[in-house]
Design a protein around this motif. Structure first.
Motif, PDB file in Angstrom:
ATOM      1  N   ASP A  38      55.868 -47.468 -33.572  1.00 41.64           N
ATOM      2  CA  ASP A  38      55.347 -46.371 -34.218  1.00 41.64           C
ATOM      3  C   ASP A  38      54.034 -46.712 -35.037  1.00 41.64           C
ATOM      4  O   ASP A  38      53.203 -46.004 -35.270  1.00 41.64           O
ATOM      5  CB  ASP A  38      56.261 -45.883 -35.381  1.00 41.64           C
ATOM      6  CG  ASP A  38      57.833 -45.726 -34.501  1.00 41.64           C
ATOM      7  OD1 ASP A  38      57.686 -44.710 -33.741  1.00 41.64           O
ATOM      8  OD2 ASP A  38      58.687 -46.465 -34.782  1.00 41.64           O
ATOM      9  N   LEU A  39      53.980 -47.913 -35.388  1.00 39.99           N
ATOM     10  CA  LEU A  39      52.668 -48.571 -35.894  1.00 39.99           C
ATOM     11  C   LEU A  39      52.644 -50.034 -35.622  1.00 39.99           C
ATOM     12  O   LEU A  39      53.474 -50.518 -34.813  1.00 39.99           O
ATOM     13  CB  LEU A  39      53.104 -48.937 -37.556  1.00 39.99           C
ATOM     14  CG  LEU A  39      53.376 -47.681 -38.347  1.00 39.99           C
ATOM     15  CD1 LEU A  39      53.883 -48.056 -39.730  1.00 39.99           C
ATOM     16  CD2 LEU A  39      52.145 -46.742 -38.638  1.00 39.99           C
ATOM     17  N   SER A  48      50.163 -39.800 -42.307  1.00 42.08           N
ATOM     18  CA  SER A  48      50.604 -40.530 -43.551  1.00 42.08           C
ATOM     19  C   SER A  48      52.140 -40.711 -43.065  1.00 42.08           C
ATOM     20  O   SER A  48      52.796 -39.884 -42.545  1.00 42.08           O
ATOM     21  CB  SER A  48      50.708 -39.598 -44.518  1.00 42.08           C
ATOM     22  OG  SER A  48      51.122 -40.095 -45.771  1.00 42.08           O
ATOM     23  N   THR A  49      52.703 -41.895 -43.737  1.00 42.68           N
ATOM     24  CA  THR A  49      54.054 -41.943 -43.522  1.00 42.68           C
ATOM     25  C   THR A  49      54.721 -41.611 -44.616  1.00 42.68           C
ATOM     26  O   THR A  49      55.929 -41.585 -44.612  1.00 42.68           O
ATOM     27  CB  THR A  49      54.247 -43.741 -43.049  1.00 42.68           C
ATOM     28  OG1 THR A  49      53.685 -44.079 -44.413  1.00 42.68           O
ATOM     29  CG2 THR A  49      53.646 -44.072 -41.902  1.00 42.68           C
ATOM     30  N   SER A  70      42.767 -46.784 -33.495  1.00 42.09           N
ATOM     31  CA  SER A  70      43.663 -45.711 -34.262  1.00 42.09           C
ATOM     32  C   SER A  70      43.781 -44.534 -33.615  1.00 42.09           C
ATOM     33  O   SER A  70      44.526 -43.682 -33.951  1.00 42.09           O
ATOM     34  CB  SER A  70      43.141 -45.735 -35.345  1.00 42.09           C
ATOM     35  OG  SER A  70      41.722 -45.200 -35.851  1.00 42.09           O
ATOM     36  N   LYS A  71      43.240 -44.176 -32.385  1.00 41.67           N
ATOM     37  CA  LYS A  71      43.327 -42.803 -31.663  1.00 41.67           C
ATOM     38  C   LYS A  71      44.589 -42.578 -31.537  1.00 41.67           C
ATOM     39  O   LYS A  71      45.209 -43.414 -30.543  1.00 41.67           O
ATOM     40  CB  LYS A  71      42.112 -42.813 -30.611  1.00 41.67           C
ATOM     41  CG  LYS A  71      42.314 -41.419 -30.000  1.00 41.67           C
ATOM     42  CD  LYS A  71      41.050 -41.308 -28.999  1.00 41.67           C
ATOM     43  CE  LYS A  71      40.808 -40.131 -28.558  1.00 41.67           C
ATOM     44  NZ  LYS A  71      42.008 -39.183 -27.663  1.00 41.67           N
ATOM     45  N   ASP A  72      45.324 -41.490 -31.952  1.00 40.81           N
ATOM     46  CA  ASP A  72      46.760 -41.009 -31.719  1.00 40.81           C
ATOM     47  C   ASP A  72      47.516 -42.261 -31.985  1.00 40.81           C
ATOM     48  O   ASP A  72      48.537 -42.414 -31.412  1.00 40.81           O
ATOM     49  CB  ASP A  72      46.743 -40.713 -30.378  1.00 40.81           C
ATOM     50  CG  ASP A  72      45.964 -39.438 -29.885  1.00 40.81           C
ATOM     51  OD1 ASP A  72      45.542 -38.639 -30.814  1.00 40.81           O
ATOM     52  OD2 ASP A  72      45.511 -39.372 -28.944  1.00 40.81           O
ATOM     53  N   ALA A  73      47.314 -43.324 -32.969  1.00 40.43           N
ATOM     54  CA  ALA A  73      48.400 -44.119 -33.057  1.00 40.43           C
ATOM     55  C   ALA A  73      48.286 -44.659 -34.523  1.00 40.43           C
ATOM     56  O   ALA A  73      47.248 -44.675 -35.299  1.00 40.43           O
ATOM     57  CB  ALA A  73      47.669 -45.424 -32.168  1.00 40.43           C
ATOM     58  N   GLY A  74      49.494 -45.165 -35.195  1.00 38.55           N
ATOM     59  CA  GLY A  74      49.340 -45.807 -36.442  1.00 38.55           C
ATOM     60  C   GLY A  74      48.922 -47.172 -36.502  1.00 38.55           C
ATOM     61  O   GLY A  74      49.442 -48.107 -35.615  1.00 38.55           O
ATOM     62  N   ILE A  75      47.979 -47.510 -37.477  1.00 39.24           N
ATOM     63  CA  ILE A  75      47.364 -48.804 -37.494  1.00 39.24           C
ATOM     64  C   ILE A  75      47.568 -49.557 -39.053  1.00 39.24           C
ATOM     65  O   ILE A  75      47.372 -48.470 -39.781  1.00 39.24           O
ATOM     66  CB  ILE A  75      45.851 -48.929 -37.045  1.00 39.24           C
ATOM     67  CG1 ILE A  75      45.598 -48.543 -35.489  1.00 39.24           C
ATOM     68  CG2 ILE A  75      45.218 -50.085 -37.397  1.00 39.24           C
ATOM     69  CD1 ILE A  75      46.090 -49.693 -34.656  1.00 39.24           C
ATOM     70  N   VAL A  76      47.735 -50.740 -39.006  1.00 47.16           N
ATOM     71  CA  VAL A  76      47.760 -51.414 -40.223  1.00 47.16           C
ATOM     72  C   VAL A  76      46.740 -52.574 -39.961  1.00 47.16           C
ATOM     73  O   VAL A  76      46.882 -53.374 -38.974  1.00 47.16           O
ATOM     74  CB  VAL A  76      49.092 -51.828 -40.811  1.00 47.16           C
ATOM     75  CG1 VAL A  76      48.706 -53.003 -42.003  1.00 47.16           C
ATOM     76  CG2 VAL A  76      50.146 -50.876 -41.052  1.00 47.16           C
ATOM     77  N   ALA A  77      45.918 -52.744 -40.635  1.00 44.08           N
ATOM     78  CA  ALA A  77      44.707 -53.688 -40.403  1.00 44.08           C
ATOM     79  C   ALA A  77      45.213 -54.810 -41.295  1.00 44.08           C
ATOM     80  O   ALA A  77      44.973 -54.902 -42.370  1.00 44.08           O
ATOM     81  CB  ALA A  77      43.338 -53.004 -40.729  1.00 44.08           C
ATOM     82  N   GLU A  78      45.176 -56.186 -40.509  1.00 50.46           N
ATOM     83  CA  GLU A  78      45.266 -57.362 -41.255  1.00 50.46           C
ATOM     84  C   GLU A  78      43.851 -57.888 -41.729  1.00 50.46           C
ATOM     85  O   GLU A  78      43.138 -58.319 -40.971  1.00 50.46           O
ATOM     86  CB  GLU A  78      46.056 -58.310 -40.473  1.00 50.46           C
ATOM     87  CG  GLU A  78      46.318 -59.635 -40.920  1.00 50.46           C
ATOM     88  CD  GLU A  78      45.140 -60.671 -41.057  1.00 50.46           C
ATOM     89  OE1 GLU A  78      44.807 -60.869 -42.220  1.00 50.46           O
ATOM     90  OE2 GLU A  78      44.966 -61.342 -40.026  1.00 50.46           O
ATOM     91  N   LEU A  94      61.031 -46.864 -38.569  1.00 49.02           N
ATOM     92  CA  LEU A  94      59.863 -47.132 -37.733  1.00 49.02           C
ATOM     93  C   LEU A  94      59.740 -48.655 -37.237  1.00 49.02           C
ATOM     94  O   LEU A  94      60.205 -49.412 -38.060  1.00 49.02           O
ATOM     95  CB  LEU A  94      58.804 -46.717 -38.618  1.00 49.02           C
ATOM     96  CG  LEU A  94      58.860 -45.200 -39.197  1.00 49.02           C
ATOM     97  CD1 LEU A  94      57.553 -44.859 -40.175  1.00 49.02           C
ATOM     98  CD2 LEU A  94      58.645 -44.168 -37.843  1.00 49.02           C
ATOM     99  N   LEU A  95      59.211 -48.879 -36.087  1.00 42.81           N
ATOM    100  CA  LEU A  95      59.001 -50.237 -35.811  1.00 42.81           C
ATOM    101  C   LEU A  95      57.394 -50.587 -35.569  1.00 42.81           C
ATOM    102  O   LEU A  95      56.727 -49.517 -35.162  1.00 42.81           O
ATOM    103  CB  LEU A  95      59.331 -50.272 -34.212  1.00 42.81           C
ATOM    104  CG  LEU A  95      61.155 -50.089 -34.218  1.00 42.81           C
ATOM    105  CD1 LEU A  95      61.385 -49.885 -32.605  1.00 42.81           C
ATOM    106  CD2 LEU A  95      61.752 -51.171 -34.987  1.00 42.81           C
ATOM    107  N   CYS A  96      57.100 -51.434 -36.301  1.00 37.63           N
ATOM    108  CA  CYS A  96      55.681 -51.800 -36.493  1.00 37.63           C
ATOM    109  C   CYS A  96      55.575 -53.089 -35.704  1.00 37.63           C
ATOM    110  O   CYS A  96      56.255 -54.223 -35.982  1.00 37.63           O
ATOM    111  CB  CYS A  96      55.334 -51.934 -38.154  1.00 37.63           C
ATOM    112  SG  CYS A  96      53.763 -52.573 -38.048  1.00 37.63           S
TER     113      CYS A  96
END
Length: 515
Positions: A298-299, A3-4, A343-351, A225-227
Motif C-alpha cells: 500500500d505504501l 492522504s492516509t 510516486s505515480k499511482d502509488a504511496g511513497i515515503v522518502a527515506e 496497510l502494508l509498507c
C-alpha cells in the motif's frame, strides 16, 4: 500521494516474527497473528524491511540479487499443499527434527540451520509438485498462467539463479563470455539445459507471491496497510546487474561523500544508476520495478532518497569520489522527475536521513511526499524541536532498523540531552527525566511520537515494548545483525501479559492522539 489521514503503526522485520509453525525464521504465516495484535492496539500500518530475493547465505535484506520478486525464505511451509502431501514435519529425518527444534528455540535466527532446513524442504515440495501436478494439474496450470504474466524479470531471474547455483555462485562477470554477455544462442541453450532448475526457481517465486497475496487479504480484513522497503540500488552480482548492465553500471562504485561522521565518506562497492541511459527508453526498467513493488504494498519506503537527485561515485579517474550530475540545478530537476515517476499511482515515503541538501526535503514536500522525522535527531543548534510542530506530510518515529532502541538511547544520552527532551516535549511535563528508562519515560516517549504533527507515525516493536534488542549495527559484521526475533509466538501476543498490556497501553495513547 493520497492522504492516509493520521495513522500509526509498527516497524518490525518479517524475519523477526516467531510462530508455532515457522522454521526458525519469521514467515508469511506469522503475519495474521501480528495483525490481530495490531487491531487490538489500534495500529493500522506495518512497515517491513525489504522482502526481495537476497544473495545466497547473506542474511541482510539489503543484499539483493533482484529488484523484483520475493525472498523465498519467507514461504510458510504449513501453507504449502506439497509440504503436507510429503508428510509435513513428521516426514523430516531425525537430524532435521533436531535442527528444527534448535532453530525454533533459538533466541536469534540461526541462519545456518534455516538455510539447510528450508532449502531441503522446498526441494521435496517441488519434487512432489512435479510428480503429482506437472504439467497438466490444476496447480500447474495456475503456475504456468502466473509465469506467463510476469514476463522478462522472472525468466531472467530464474535463469540467472539456476546458472549461478550451478557455478557455485561465481559472479556473472566471471561466467563464459557467451553467457556473461547474454548471447541469444547461449541463453537459449542454457535455458533448455537447465529447464527444470529454471522452473524450480520460478515455482518458488509463484509460491511466495501466492502466500503474500493471501497475507495482503488478511491485512485488508484487519484494516492494516502494508509498507514495503525499496532499496535504492541492487547488488552487482544480481539478475538485474546481469540483464540490465546498461542502466546498472559497474565501471564505478556507489557510496556517499565525506561528512561530519566520516572524513572519507563511504564506498559501498555497489553499481550506480545510469539515469541518462534510462531516460532514452522512458525509464522502462525503473517503471517496471516501481509497478511490481506497488503491486505488493500500500505504501513504499524509498531508501536513500537523495540518490535519485544525485549519486556519489568513485572510479579510477576520481578515487576520492564525485557527484553525478555535477551541479545543483541538474540535481533538483532529476530528483523531481524521478519522484514524480516513482510516486505515480502509488504511496511513497522518502527515506531522507543523513546529510541531505535542504532542497531535497523542499522538493519532496512540494510533491506531497512524506520524509522522516526521527525524534532524537530533530534539533536546531542542539535544541530539540517540538514534535507537535512537525509537518503533517511527514513520518515520525522513535528509531529505525539501524539505530539503537529508544531505551538504549535514553540511558546513554547525556543529562543535558534528557533534560532538553523534557523541556520541549509537552508529554514530559509531569515526568522526571531520570537516567533510567522508567515506565513514565517510556510512556511519554511513545506519546510524544504519537501526538506529533506528522500524519504517519511508525514505532519499532522494541520501542513499543521498551526492550533493548537491536536489528542492525551499521558498519559491523556480526551474527547479531539481521537476526532479531521477538520472544513471543505471534499466536500468544494477546494472551501473554506483557504484550497484551502493551497493546492496551498503545491503543489508549493512539486514541488520545486521534489516530
Amino acid at each position: 500521494m493520497a492522504s492516509t489521514g493520521r495513522i500509526s503503526g509498527l516497524l518490525l522485520p518479517l524475519f523477526s516474527l516467531r510462530s508455532r509453525t515457522d522454521f526458525g525464521i519469521g514467515d508469511f504465516g506469522g503475519l495474521d497473528g501480528l495483525f490481530h495484535w495490531m487491531e487490538a492496539a489500534r495500529q493500522r500500518l506495518l512497515m517491513l524491511l525489504p522482502l526481495l530475493p537476497t544473495a545466497p547465505g547473506d542474511p541482510s535484506p539489503y543484499s539483493t540479487r533482484s529488484a523484483f520478486g520475493l525472498n523465498t525464505l519467507f514461504i510458510n511451509l504449513e501453507m504449502l499443499p506439497e509440504f503436507h502431501a510429503t508428510g509435513g514435519e513428521a516426514a523430516l529425518s531425525d537430524e532435521e527434527k533436531r535442527m528444527l527444534a534448535e532453530a525454533r528455540a533459538a533466541t536469534r535466527i540461526r541462519y545456518e540451520l534455516v538455510f539447510r532446513l528450508k532449502g531441503a524442504a522446498f526441494r521435496r515440495c517441488f519434487e512432489q509438485f512435479e510428480r503429482t501436478e506437472w504439467p497438466q494439474g490444476p496447480r500447474a496450470q495456475q503456475f504456468r498462467e502466473w509465469r506467463q504474466q510476469q514476463g522478462e524479470w522472472l525468466e531472467s531471474y530464474a535463469l540467472y539463479t539456476a546458472i549461478s547455483n550451478e557455478r557455485h555462485h561465481a559472479p556473472w562477470w566471471e561466467w563464459p563470455e557467451p553467457l556473461r554477455d547474454r548471447h541469444a544462442q547461449a541463453l537459449g541453450a542454457e535455458t533448455a539445459r537447465l529447464e527444470r532448475e529454471v522452473r524450480y526457481h520460478a515455482w518458488l517465486q509463484w509460491v511466495a507471491e501466492v502466500q503474500w497475496n493471501a497475507v495482503r487479504g488478511l491485512a485488508k480484513a484487519r484494516g492494516v496497510l502494508l509498507c514495503g522497503d525499496e532499496p535504492f540500488i541492487i547488488g552487482q552480482d544480481s539478475s538485474d546487474g546481469w540483464a540490465h548492465r546498461d542502466v546498472l553500471r559497474r565501471d564505478a562504485r556507489l557510496g556517499v561523500p565525506p561528512d561530519a561522521f566520516s572524513a572519507t565518506g563511504q564506498d559501498w562497492g555497489l553499481p550506480y544508476f545510469d539515469f541518462a541511459q534510462m531516460e532514452k527508453d522512458d525509464y522502462r526498467w525503473l517503471k517496471s520495478r516501481a509497478t511490481k513493488a506497488a503491486s505488493y504494498y500500500d505504501l513504499r519506503r524509498v531508501d536513500h532518497a537523495v540518490g535519485y537527485f544525485r549519486q556519489w561515485i568513485r572510479d579510477e579517474k576520481t578515487p576520492t569520489g564525485r557527484f553525478i550530475p555535477d551541479n545543483e540545478a541538474a540535481w533538483k530537476a532529476q530528483g523531481e522527475r524521478h519522484f514524480r515517476l516513482l510516486s505515480k499511482d502509488a504511496g511513497i515515503v522518502a527515506e531522507d536521513l543523513g546529510v541531505i541538501p535542504p532542497f531535497v526535503r523542499t522538493i519532496l514536500k512540494d510533491l506531497g511526499l512524506p520524509g522522516y522525522r526521527v525524534l532524537r535527531w530533530e534539533r536546531d543548534d542542539n535544541v530539540y524541536r517540538d514534535p507537535h510542530a512537525f509537518p503533517a506530510v511527514s513520518l515520525v518515529t522513535t528509531g529505525t532498523h539501524d539505530t539503537e532502541t529508544v531505551a538504549e538511547w535514553w540511558e546513554a544520552a547525556t543529562e543535558a540531552e534528557r533534560l532538553g527532551v523534557a523541556r520541549v516535549y509537552p508529554e514530559f511535563q509531569s515526568v522526571t527525566a531520570t537516567r533510567e528508562f522508567s515506565p513514565d519515560v517510556h510512556r511519554a516517549m511513545l506519546a510524544s511520537a504519537l501526538n506529533a504533527g506528522s500524519d504517519l507515525c511508525v514505532l519499532p516493536w522494541q520501542d513499543v515494548l521498551g526492550t533493548r534488542d537491536r536489528v542492525n549495527l551499521p558498519g559491523s559484521m556480526s551474527d547479531a545483525n539481521w537476526s532479531y526475533r521477538i520472544t513471543q509466538n505471534v499466536e500468544d501476543l494477546l494472551s501473554l501479559e506483557e504484550t497484551r498490556k502493551a497493546a492496551e497501553r498503545l491503543g489508549l495513547l493512539t486514541a488520545s492522539a486521534r489516530r
